[in-house]
Design a protein around this motif. Structure first.
Motif, PDB file in Angstrom:
ATOM      1  N   GLY A 139      36.213  37.385  32.258  1.00 29.26           N
ATOM      2  CA  GLY A 139      34.780  37.149  32.176  1.00 29.26           C
ATOM      3  C   GLY A 139      33.972  38.246  32.817  1.00 29.26           C
ATOM      4  O   GLY A 139      34.385  39.412  32.883  1.00 29.26           O
ATOM      5  N   LEU A 140      32.787  37.854  33.302  1.00 31.52           N
ATOM      6  CA  LEU A 140      31.827  38.779  33.893  1.00 31.52           C
ATOM      7  C   LEU A 140      31.645  38.479  35.367  1.00 31.52           C
ATOM      8  O   LEU A 140      31.749  37.318  35.799  1.00 31.52           O
ATOM      9  N   MET A 141      31.326  39.531  36.130  1.00 24.91           N
ATOM     10  CA  MET A 141      31.140  39.353  37.564  1.00 24.91           C
ATOM     11  C   MET A 141      30.034  40.278  38.067  1.00 24.91           C
ATOM     12  O   MET A 141      29.909  41.425  37.629  1.00 24.91           O
ATOM     13  N   LEU A 142      29.235  39.750  38.996  1.00 25.65           N
ATOM     14  CA  LEU A 142      28.331  40.542  39.816  1.00 25.65           C
ATOM     15  C   LEU A 142      28.871  40.450  41.244  1.00 25.65           C
ATOM     16  O   LEU A 142      28.949  39.352  41.807  1.00 25.65           O
ATOM     17  N   LYS A 143      29.234  41.590  41.834  1.00 26.66           N
ATOM     18  CA  LYS A 143      29.900  41.576  43.139  1.00 26.66           C
ATOM     19  C   LYS A 143      29.227  42.574  44.077  1.00 26.66           C
ATOM     20  O   LYS A 143      28.863  43.680  43.664  1.00 26.66           O
ATOM     21  N   ASP A 144      29.112  42.198  45.327  1.00 24.18           N
ATOM     22  CA  ASP A 144      28.448  43.029  46.327  1.00 24.18           C
ATOM     23  C   ASP A 144      29.388  44.153  46.764  1.00 24.18           C
ATOM     24  O   ASP A 144      29.867  44.184  47.899  1.00 24.18           O
ATOM     25  N   GLY A 145      29.669  45.065  45.852  1.00 19.66           N
ATOM     26  CA  GLY A 145      30.584  46.152  46.124  1.00 19.66           C
ATOM     27  C   GLY A 145      32.014  45.751  45.798  1.00 19.66           C
ATOM     28  O   GLY A 145      32.299  44.614  45.428  1.00 19.66           O
ATOM     29  N   THR A 146      32.923  46.679  45.976  1.00 19.66           N
ATOM     30  CA  THR A 146      34.325  46.426  45.655  1.00 19.66           C
ATOM     31  C   THR A 146      35.154  46.086  46.890  1.00 19.66           C
ATOM     32  O   THR A 146      36.382  45.969  46.793  1.00 19.66           O
ATOM     33  N   ARG A 147      34.522  45.923  48.034  1.00 19.22           N
ATOM     34  CA  ARG A 147      35.264  45.559  49.245  1.00 19.22           C
ATOM     35  C   ARG A 147      35.883  44.183  49.072  1.00 19.22           C
ATOM     36  O   ARG A 147      35.210  43.239  48.675  1.00 19.22           O
ATOM     37  N   PRO A 148      37.187  44.027  49.372  1.00 19.53           N
ATOM     38  CA  PRO A 148      37.803  42.692  49.279  1.00 19.53           C
ATOM     39  C   PRO A 148      37.094  41.681  50.159  1.00 19.53           C
ATOM     40  O   PRO A 148      36.793  41.960  51.324  1.00 19.53           O
ATOM     41  N   GLY A 149      36.795  40.534  49.600  1.00 19.11           N
ATOM     42  CA  GLY A 149      36.092  39.488  50.325  1.00 19.11           C
ATOM     43  C   GLY A 149      34.593  39.511  50.139  1.00 19.11           C
ATOM     44  O   GLY A 149      33.885  38.638  50.665  1.00 19.11           O
ATOM     45  N   ALA A 150      34.072  40.497  49.400  1.00 20.28           N
ATOM     46  CA  ALA A 150      32.626  40.602  49.221  1.00 20.28           C
ATOM     47  C   ALA A 150      32.095  39.444  48.372  1.00 20.28           C
ATOM     48  O   ALA A 150      32.772  38.901  47.503  1.00 20.28           O
ATOM     49  N   SER A 151      30.847  39.100  48.618  1.00 28.37           N
ATOM     50  CA  SER A 151      30.180  38.013  47.895  1.00 28.37           C
ATOM     51  C   SER A 151      30.064  38.353  46.413  1.00 28.37           C
ATOM     52  O   SER A 151      29.952  39.518  46.025  1.00 28.37           O
ATOM     53  N   TYR A 152      30.082  37.302  45.559  1.00 26.11           N
ATOM     54  CA  TYR A 152      30.041  37.542  44.120  1.00 26.11           C
ATOM     55  C   TYR A 152      29.592  36.277  43.392  1.00 26.11           C
ATOM     56  O   TYR A 152      29.573  35.170  43.944  1.00 26.11           O
ATOM     57  N   ALA A 153      29.266  36.463  42.122  1.00 30.28           N
ATOM     58  CA  ALA A 153      29.098  35.365  41.170  1.00 30.28           C
ATOM     59  C   ALA A 153      29.801  35.786  39.885  1.00 30.28           C
ATOM     60  O   ALA A 153      29.761  36.962  39.510  1.00 30.28           O
ATOM     61  N   ALA A 154      30.463  34.829  39.228  1.00 28.94           N
ATOM     62  CA  ALA A 154      31.237  35.165  38.031  1.00 28.94           C
ATOM     63  C   ALA A 154      31.196  34.013  37.044  1.00 28.94           C
ATOM     64  O   ALA A 154      31.206  32.845  37.429  1.00 28.94           O
ATOM     65  N   VAL A 155      31.151  34.374  35.758  1.00 27.08           N
ATOM     66  CA  VAL A 155      31.291  33.404  34.681  1.00 27.08           C
ATOM     67  C   VAL A 155      32.505  33.828  33.875  1.00 27.08           C
ATOM     68  O   VAL A 155      32.719  35.029  33.654  1.00 27.08           O
ATOM     69  N   MET A 156      33.312  32.872  33.466  1.00 27.33           N
ATOM     70  CA  MET A 156      34.607  33.236  32.888  1.00 27.33           C
ATOM     71  C   MET A 156      35.086  32.214  31.880  1.00 27.33           C
ATOM     72  O   MET A 156      34.688  31.043  31.905  1.00 27.33           O
ATOM     73  N   VAL A 157      35.967  32.687  31.010  1.00 26.37           N
ATOM     74  CA  VAL A 157      36.774  31.838  30.140  1.00 26.37           C
ATOM     75  C   VAL A 157      38.149  31.736  30.777  1.00 26.37           C
ATOM     76  O   VAL A 157      38.711  32.753  31.206  1.00 26.37           O
ATOM     77  N   THR A 158      38.696  30.530  30.860  1.00 24.67           N
ATOM     78  CA  THR A 158      40.030  30.353  31.424  1.00 24.67           C
ATOM     79  C   THR A 158      41.005  29.928  30.333  1.00 24.67           C
ATOM     80  O   THR A 158      40.598  29.471  29.259  1.00 24.67           O
ATOM     81  N   ALA A 159      42.284  30.066  30.645  1.00 26.94           N
ATOM     82  CA  ALA A 159      43.303  29.728  29.651  1.00 26.94           C
ATOM     83  C   ALA A 159      43.443  28.227  29.445  1.00 26.94           C
ATOM     84  O   ALA A 159      43.824  27.785  28.356  1.00 26.94           O
ATOM     85  N   GLY A 160      43.141  27.433  30.480  1.00 22.05           N
ATOM     86  CA  GLY A 160      43.360  25.998  30.350  1.00 22.05           C
ATOM     87  C   GLY A 160      42.277  25.112  30.909  1.00 22.05           C
ATOM     88  O   GLY A 160      42.406  23.878  30.873  1.00 22.05           O
ATOM     89  N   HIS A 161      41.186  25.691  31.419  1.00 24.36           N
ATOM     90  CA  HIS A 161      40.145  24.882  32.057  1.00 24.36           C
ATOM     91  C   HIS A 161      38.746  25.219  31.551  1.00 24.36           C
ATOM     92  O   HIS A 161      37.757  24.973  32.255  1.00 24.36           O
ATOM     93  N   GLY A 162      38.650  25.756  30.350  1.00 22.69           N
ATOM     94  CA  GLY A 162      37.347  25.984  29.747  1.00 22.69           C
ATOM     95  C   GLY A 162      36.576  27.103  30.415  1.00 22.69           C
ATOM     96  O   GLY A 162      37.123  27.987  31.074  1.00 22.69           O
ATOM     97  N   VAL A 163      35.271  27.037  30.247  1.00 17.16           N
ATOM     98  CA  VAL A 163      34.359  28.037  30.821  1.00 17.16           C
ATOM     99  C   VAL A 163      33.949  27.566  32.212  1.00 17.16           C
ATOM    100  O   VAL A 163      33.642  26.386  32.419  1.00 17.16           O
ATOM    101  N   ARG A 164      33.932  28.509  33.184  1.00 17.46           N
ATOM    102  CA  ARG A 164      33.610  28.160  34.570  1.00 17.46           C
ATOM    103  C   ARG A 164      32.584  29.135  35.120  1.00 17.46           C
ATOM    104  O   ARG A 164      32.513  30.300  34.721  1.00 17.46           O
ATOM    105  N   LEU A 165      31.782  28.625  36.057  1.00 12.73           N
ATOM    106  CA  LEU A 165      30.867  29.446  36.846  1.00 12.73           C
ATOM    107  C   LEU A 165      31.317  29.318  38.297  1.00 12.73           C
ATOM    108  O   LEU A 165      31.301  28.220  38.867  1.00 12.73           O
ATOM    109  N   GLN A 166      31.738  30.437  38.883  1.00 10.77           N
ATOM    110  CA  GLN A 166      32.243  30.417  40.255  1.00 10.77           C
ATOM    111  C   GLN A 166      31.504  31.445  41.091  1.00 10.77           C
ATOM    112  O   GLN A 166      31.010  32.454  40.571  1.00 10.77           O
TER     113      GLN A 166
END
Length: 478
Positions: free
Chosen positions: A103-130
């Motif tokens: 899916g797509l992600m907006l992330k506060d830089g590439t540092r591991p643990g950085a804040s983010y929002a993402a929308v995605m298609v999953t293989a078994g749980h539909g579309v999710r907003l995390q």
């Protein structure tokens, strides 16, 4: 003559502290909590490396909420300054893990643990907003192909999905904790390990994980907003290829909090609680039955003829003393054993000070409620041996059977729901999340009930035992 309840409590406290065997038994049991915690930490070592070189294992990244997280995935991204949006069509997703995602992600830089929002298609749980690792909202049950869009407006990020790219459905709007004015916007793929529960070599069951990858195919990526980047940047993890504007992204890993099985936890230092519970059960039971065995119960009832109050006074004393003693032992264990674990190179999953205090106070309450239950059983059965056996079988045995995988997992989880052993759930310091794959096995630190619910089950059994004890006392055949 009516005796004030406070005087009855003081009288029962005097009885308890003047019998050296009782105080020694309680002290030994509570000391076991501290001793086993320190022994576990001192004997625990952890290292990573290759061949003959061993170094300390890397500390997992910390998410915006202070929890340890997994933050490894394939990411194709560009910088987005200020408000804007990114749209793409996920043409396909190939992955065997149900939580494989693209899916797509907006992330506060590439540092591991950085804040983010993402929308995605999953293989078994539909579309999710995390967002921010722990938060998850479900969308449609659809699968790829699927159009996805993220739109940033100030601190808020909204997500939308579409089957055809023309009619859009909004999934929701979230506010990540720490998105700066410049973020990385792009396409991502992740695939957590596939977990299975298998028969162990020596009996019982064990959870095994198998690394798997997923592949997402993206087309029509569109970034609207200010961006100094003219080309997409590829992360070091996974594989990315592009042909005629179609991006194929492959990779494993996950973007999620680490569960109890993923590292050392405070819960693993509390093995001594089992021994403490057995000692508390023995002392609290004898605290009642000794008066019947020695023929002193009649004198106690003369001093306080209201029999229910006398039993309540014993329960208050037993519960208060064991709570205070257990809390001191547990706090000392955390103060000494956790730093010792870290000094030995073992990564301890972090929890907030409030969570740690809740685990320590909740476990002390578990010990106290067990003491109250034993008092009630002692008054009901009036003989120490049957009361002790029944209490141990109800409180300790289900936990031991469930956590040593001697029972099938569903049976063990059922026992930890309906027996007094449910109180052990209060020891789970790192929560499980529905969107994070886990075995759910008690031996890996997962309990079927929240901590407060487990204590409530134990409290109900303690109240039942006291009720049975009071009923028998009220018969007047002491």
């Amino acid at each position: 003559m009516r005796v004030a309840f406070g005087r009855m409590v003081r009288a029962e406290w005097t009885k308890l502290r003047t019998v050296r065997a009782w105080t020694a038994g309680l002290a030994a049991g509570l000391l076991a909590i501290f001793a086993l915690a320190v022994a576990t930490a001192a004997g625990s070592t952890s290292g990573c490396g290759m061949n003959d070189t061993v170094v300390a294992c890397p500390v997992p990244p910390i998410g915006p909420g202070g929890q340890a997280v997994q933050d490894t995935f394939s990411f194709v991204h560009r910088e987005l300054s200020g408000d804007g949006s990114i749209t793409v069509r996920v043409a396909s997703l190939r992955g065997s893990a149900p939580w494989a995602k693209a899916g797509l992600m907006l992330k506060d830089g590439t540092r591991p643990g950085a804040s983010y929002a993402a929308v995605m298609v999953t293989a078994g749980h539909g579309v999710r907003l995390q967002h921010d690792f722990t938060e998850d909202l479900d969308g449609s049950p659809g699968a790829a192909p699927r159009w996805l869009r993220l739109t940033r407006t100030g601190r808020d990020v909204s997500a939308a999905e579409s089957a055809d790219g023309r009619q859009w459905r909004t999934l929701g709007t979230v506010r990540p904790a720490a998105l700066g004015p410049r973020v990385r916007a792009g396409m991502f793929v992740a695939s957590p390990d596939e977990l299975s529960v298998e028969a162990a070599d020596l009996g019982g069951v064990i959870a095994r994980g198998r690394q798997v990858t997923a592949t997402g195919v993206f087309d029509h990526p569109t970034l609207q907003g200010a961006s100094p980047d003219r080309a997409w940047t590829r992360s070091d993890h996974g594989a990315v290829s592009e042909a005629a504007g179609v991006y194929t992204v492959s990779g494993g890993g996950d973007i999620a909090p680490i569960g109890p099985h993923g590292g050392a936890t405070l819960q693993q230092l509390l093995t001594g609680v089992v021994l403490a519970l057995i000692a508390v059960i023995v002392v609290a039971t004898v605290f009642v039955t000794a008066e019947y065995r020695r023929g002193l119960i009649a004198a106690s009832l003369l001093a306080g003829p209201r029999r229910g109050r006398m039993l309540a006074a014993k329960a208050v004393v037993a519960g208060t003393v064991t709570f205070a003693g257990a809390l001191v032992a547990l706090a000392a264990s955390a103060l000494v054993a956790v730093p010792l674990l870290r000094a030995n190179g073992t990564s301890v999953l972090p929890v907030s000070a409030l969570t740690e205090a809740g685990v320590l106070a909740g476990t002390a309450a578990q010990v106290a409620l067990t003491a109250v239950l034993a008092v009630g059983l002692g008054a009901w059965l009036r003989r120490a041996a049957p009361a002790v056996i029944l209490a141990v079988a109800a409180v300790v045995l289900p936990y031991v059977l469930a956590t040593t995988s001697l029972l099938p997992p569903p049976v063990g989880q059922w026992l930890l729901r309906v027996s007094p052993a449910a109180g052990f759930a209060v020891q789970q310091s790192v929560p499980a999340y529905p969107h994070v794959p886990s075995s759910g096995l008690p031996q890996e630190g997962y309990f079927p009930l929240p901590g407060w619910a487990g204590l409530a089950v134990l409290a109900a059994y303690a109240a039942l035992a006291l009720g049975l004890g009071r009923r028998r006392l009220s018969r007047g055949d002491a």
